[in-house]
Design an enzyme around this catalytic site. Structure first.
Site: not given
Ligand code: NDP
Length: 298
Positions: A57, A101, A124
């Protein structure tokens, strides 16, 4: 049964196009005297899988001109400490997007952490407010994997309107939001969602014009479960032992690729299908979050 060979949906190439357009938007921002979008990534513990996703990422962000920082914490970090970090990131006007994460260690309540994120920075799209907005069809951030799948369908010219989409998997990050997005007005698919308690699974998957596998079981979807001419999207990422590889394993999807590509009209490979789209769409969310931040700061 037909003997056609499916057209491969090249997620790597489509994701590269999406990233190129993000890069030119970032460059336009800089040319207009604005700062680069900024993404903070929170990583807890030493899980090598999570660390590798996070590295990917950062790399992808840097390639399109998005700045990032990595906030790494030991496995023992407390929920309170993490909530304090989130609060600081939420308040910082120089930070546009925050990505925590997952999975988090078991002593930390994932949902509590996600709900603490500012919805406008939740790249997200896991925050309940963003999930609700998605369901209502309101504008806003879209979850990266489902949004990436819709983009793959659109750019491959696969019709969704009036088509029967069958999704195997009902997770909060793939199956449920994807079902919502596919049924929205303008996308107009008729959606069936299957899971581990679904009876007669193959009978249902065989009705799919668009079949999405988000299960987490290697080669689960076999040719006898697929209608000839269906478009098959494989979300699964599974590690399968492979002594011929230096690292001892290879990555494979939820779809038995070789046999299903002999019957489907379109198919995504693993790797190189949905995976690269997930990262590209997360970067797009960071760019959108930077616009939100600008509006916020007036
Ligand atoms: P989850 O484990 O959260 O969900 C798996 C789903 O599959 C569940 O709904 C489960 O049913 C269902 N399932 C399991 N076994 C069966 C079965 N025998 N028959 C029918 N359904 C079954 O996984 P995720 O959604 O998080 O991920 C799915 C896969 O996609 C994983 O391989 C993951 O690594 C990958 N992934 C890939 C991404 C990408 O970018 N390419 C992004 C996110 C995930 P039940 O609910 O009843 O347990």
């Amino acid at each position: 049964m037909t003997t056609e060979t499916a057209t491969l949906i090249d997620g790597k190439a489509i994701a590269a196009d999406v990233r190129a357009s993000i890069k030119s938007d970032v460059e336009a921002r800089l040319a207009a005297g604005k700062r680069a979008p900024f993404l903070s990534v929170v990583l807890i513990g030493e899980d090598p899988g999570s660390a590798s996703y996070v590295r990917g990422k950062h790399r992808a962000a840097s390639e399109v001109g998005i700045k990032t920082d990595n906030l790494a914490f030991p496995e023992t970090v407390s929920e309170e400490e993490l909530l304090a970090v989130i609060d600081r990131l939420n308040r910082d006007p120089e930070i546009d997007g925050i990505l925590v994460q997952l999975p988090l260690p078991s002593h930390i309540d994932d949902q509590k952490i996600i709900s603490a994120l500012s919805p406008a920075k939740d790249v997200d799209c896991f925050h309940p407010e963003n999930v609700g907005r998605l369901m209502l069809g309101l504008p806003g951030l879209k979850p990266a994997t489902p949004a990436g799948i819709l983009e793959l369908l659109k750019r491959s010219g696969i019709e969704t309107s009036g088509k029967h989409a069958v999704i195997v998997g009902r997770s909060n990050i793939v199956g449920k939001p994807l079902a919502n997005m596919l049924m929205q007005k303008g996308v107009d698919a008729t959606v069936t969602v299957c899971h581990s308690r679904t009876a007669n699974l193959a009978e249902i998957t065989r009705q799919a014009d668009i079949l999405v596998a988000a299960i987490g079981k290697a080669d689960f979807i076999t040719a006898d479960m697929v209608k000839p001419g269906a478009a098959v999207i494989d979300v699964g990422i599974n590690r399968v032992e492979d002594a011929s590889r230096e690292r001892g394993y290879r990555l494979t999807g939820d779809v038995a690729f070789d046999e299903v590509s002999g019957i489907a009209s379109y198919i995504t490979p693993v790797p190189g299908g949905v995976g690269p789209m997930t990262i590209a769409l997360m970067l797009k969310n960071t760019l959108i979050a930077a616009r939100f931040q600008e509006q916020e700061s007036g």
